[in-house]
Design a protein around this motif. Sequence first.
Motif, PDB file in Angstrom:
ATOM      1  N   ASN A   1      11.315  19.495 106.686  1.00  0.00           N
ATOM      2  CA  ASN A   1      12.343  20.505 106.905  1.00  0.00           C
ATOM      3  C   ASN A   1      11.670  21.868 107.059  1.00  0.00           C
ATOM      4  OD1 ASN A   1      13.976  18.637 104.468  1.00  0.00           O
ATOM      5  ND2 ASN A   1      14.623  18.663 106.580  1.00  0.00           N
ATOM      6  N   LEU A   2      11.791  22.423 108.254  1.00  0.00           N
ATOM      7  CA  LEU A   2      11.088  23.661 108.579  1.00  0.00           C
ATOM      8  C   LEU A   2      12.042  24.825 108.755  1.00  0.00           C
ATOM      9  CD1 LEU A   2       8.761  22.157 111.316  1.00  0.00           C
ATOM     10  CD2 LEU A   2       8.133  22.711 108.966  1.00  0.00           C
ATOM     11  N   LYS A   3      11.577  26.014 108.398  1.00  0.00           N
ATOM     12  CA  LYS A   3      12.276  27.250 108.724  1.00  0.00           C
ATOM     13  C   LYS A   3      11.524  27.823 109.916  1.00  0.00           C
ATOM     14  CE  LYS A   3      13.816  28.049 104.056  1.00  0.00           C
ATOM     15  NZ  LYS A   3      13.691  28.832 102.845  1.00  0.00           N
ATOM     16  N   LEU A   4      12.148  27.753 111.084  1.00  0.00           N
ATOM     17  CA  LEU A   4      11.473  28.153 112.304  1.00  0.00           C
ATOM     18  C   LEU A   4      11.582  29.654 112.566  1.00  0.00           C
ATOM     19  CD1 LEU A   4      12.465  25.256 114.728  1.00  0.00           C
ATOM     20  CD2 LEU A   4      10.375  25.516 113.393  1.00  0.00           C
ATOM     21  N   SER A   5      10.467  30.200 113.038  1.00  0.00           N
ATOM     22  CA  SER A   5      10.414  31.583 113.503  1.00  0.00           C
ATOM     23  C   SER A   5       9.307  31.637 114.556  1.00  0.00           C
ATOM     24  CB  SER A   5      10.107  32.541 112.346  1.00  0.00           C
ATOM     25  OG  SER A   5       8.766  32.385 111.927  1.00  0.00           O
ATOM     26  N   ASN A   6       9.076  32.797 115.120  1.00  0.00           N
ATOM     27  CA  ASN A   6       8.000  32.925 116.108  1.00  0.00           C
ATOM     28  C   ASN A   6       6.629  32.681 115.496  1.00  0.00           C
ATOM     29  OD1 ASN A   6       9.784  33.467 118.145  1.00  0.00           O
ATOM     30  ND2 ASN A   6       9.631  35.703 117.920  1.00  0.00           N
ATOM     31  N   ASP A   7       6.509  32.846 114.186  1.00  0.00           N
ATOM     32  CA  ASP A   7       5.211  32.705 113.511  1.00  0.00           C
ATOM     33  C   ASP A   7       5.076  31.377 112.764  1.00  0.00           C
ATOM     34  OD1 ASP A   7       4.544  35.306 114.318  1.00  0.00           O
ATOM     35  OD2 ASP A   7       5.573  36.162 112.570  1.00  0.00           O
ATOM     36  N   THR A   8       5.986  30.454 112.946  1.00  0.00           N
ATOM     37  CA  THR A   8       5.957  29.196 112.201  1.00  0.00           C
ATOM     38  C   THR A   8       4.707  28.378 112.536  1.00  0.00           C
ATOM     39  OG1 THR A   8       8.357  29.057 112.072  1.00  0.00           O
ATOM     40  CG2 THR A   8       7.144  27.002 111.769  1.00  0.00           C
ATOM     41  N   GLU A   9       3.989  28.016 111.499  1.00  0.00           N
ATOM     42  CA  GLU A   9       2.884  27.063 111.610  1.00  0.00           C
ATOM     43  C   GLU A   9       3.242  25.910 110.691  1.00  0.00           C
ATOM     44  OE1 GLU A   9      -1.106  28.509 111.220  1.00  0.00           O
ATOM     45  OE2 GLU A   9      -0.566  30.437 112.081  1.00  0.00           O
ATOM     46  N   ALA A  10       3.577  24.793 111.263  1.00  0.00           N
ATOM     47  CA  ALA A  10       4.049  23.658 110.473  1.00  0.00           C
ATOM     48  C   ALA A  10       2.899  23.022 109.695  1.00  0.00           C
ATOM     49  CB  ALA A  10       4.695  22.625 111.385  1.00  0.00           C
ATOM     50  N   PRO A  11       3.043  22.906 108.369  1.00  0.00           N
ATOM     51  CA  PRO A  11       2.042  22.190 107.587  1.00  0.00           C
ATOM     52  C   PRO A  11       2.000  20.714 107.997  1.00  0.00           C
ATOM     53  CG  PRO A  11       3.497  23.460 106.176  1.00  0.00           C
ATOM     54  CD  PRO A  11       4.105  23.456 107.539  1.00  0.00           C
ATOM     55  N   HIS A  12       0.874  20.071 107.747  1.00  0.00           N
ATOM     56  CA  HIS A  12       0.758  18.641 108.049  1.00  0.00           C
ATOM     57  C   HIS A  12       1.760  17.849 107.214  1.00  0.00           C
ATOM     58  CE1 HIS A  12      -3.557  19.843 108.961  1.00  0.00           C
ATOM     59  NE2 HIS A  12      -3.006  19.564 110.128  1.00  0.00           N
ATOM     60  N   GLN A  13       2.391  16.877 107.845  1.00  0.00           N
ATOM     61  CA  GLN A  13       3.297  16.010 107.092  1.00  0.00           C
ATOM     62  C   GLN A  13       2.505  15.118 106.153  1.00  0.00           C
ATOM     63  OE1 GLN A  13       5.853  14.628 110.274  1.00  0.00           O
ATOM     64  NE2 GLN A  13       7.479  14.410 108.806  1.00  0.00           N
ATOM     65  N   VAL A  14       1.437  14.551 106.654  1.00  0.00           N
ATOM     66  CA  VAL A  14       0.562  13.695 105.850  1.00  0.00           C
ATOM     67  C   VAL A  14      -0.863  14.162 106.083  1.00  0.00           C
ATOM     68  CG1 VAL A  14      -0.244  11.344 105.407  1.00  0.00           C
ATOM     69  CG2 VAL A  14       2.135  11.731 106.085  1.00  0.00           C
ATOM     70  N   ASP A  15      -1.554  14.486 105.020  1.00  0.00           N
ATOM     71  CA  ASP A  15      -2.958  14.872 105.111  1.00  0.00           C
ATOM     72  C   ASP A  15      -3.788  13.789 104.437  1.00  0.00           C
ATOM     73  OD1 ASP A  15      -4.961  17.224 105.636  1.00  0.00           O
ATOM     74  OD2 ASP A  15      -5.428  16.430 103.642  1.00  0.00           O
TER      75      ASP A  15
END
Length: 142
Positions: free
Chosen positions: A108-122
């Motif tokens: 679940n992401l909060k989107l913006s122009n600066d959003t960098e999505a963390p890895h779902q599985v690392d």
Amino acid sequence: MIKFKAYSITILNCLMFPFLWSLHVAEFGAFPDDEKCDMNAINAALVAAKKNNKPVIYFDAGTYNLINTCIVPGKGYENYITLHKLKNFTIEGATDKNGKPATRIERNLKLSNDTEAPHQVDISYSKGITLRNLILTNDPPL
């Protein structure tokens, strides 16, 4: 012959008593379709599995929400599910009546122009990792 019998008993125990070698995320408070963040419970299950030498974690069918992130040891950036220093480990979801994956892991992401999505599985410093019957998805879709 004794080794064969012991080996057979071990296989039988695994088939008849999966709790001997596995954990279920529900034991730690992760429940599908409740719209709550399941991160703490999933990470608690991972820590317990590693500590107690239980190489399989099960998920029920439904959607598990990933809202909060965690820091990967030694990496210093945020992720959701972290598989660190594991060997021969499986995360397994449920299937539907047609044998298709029925477990959704939803970032679940909060989107913006600066959003960098963390890895779902690392996955780091690990060998023999299996992810089975899982649908990795995003909300909102990317």
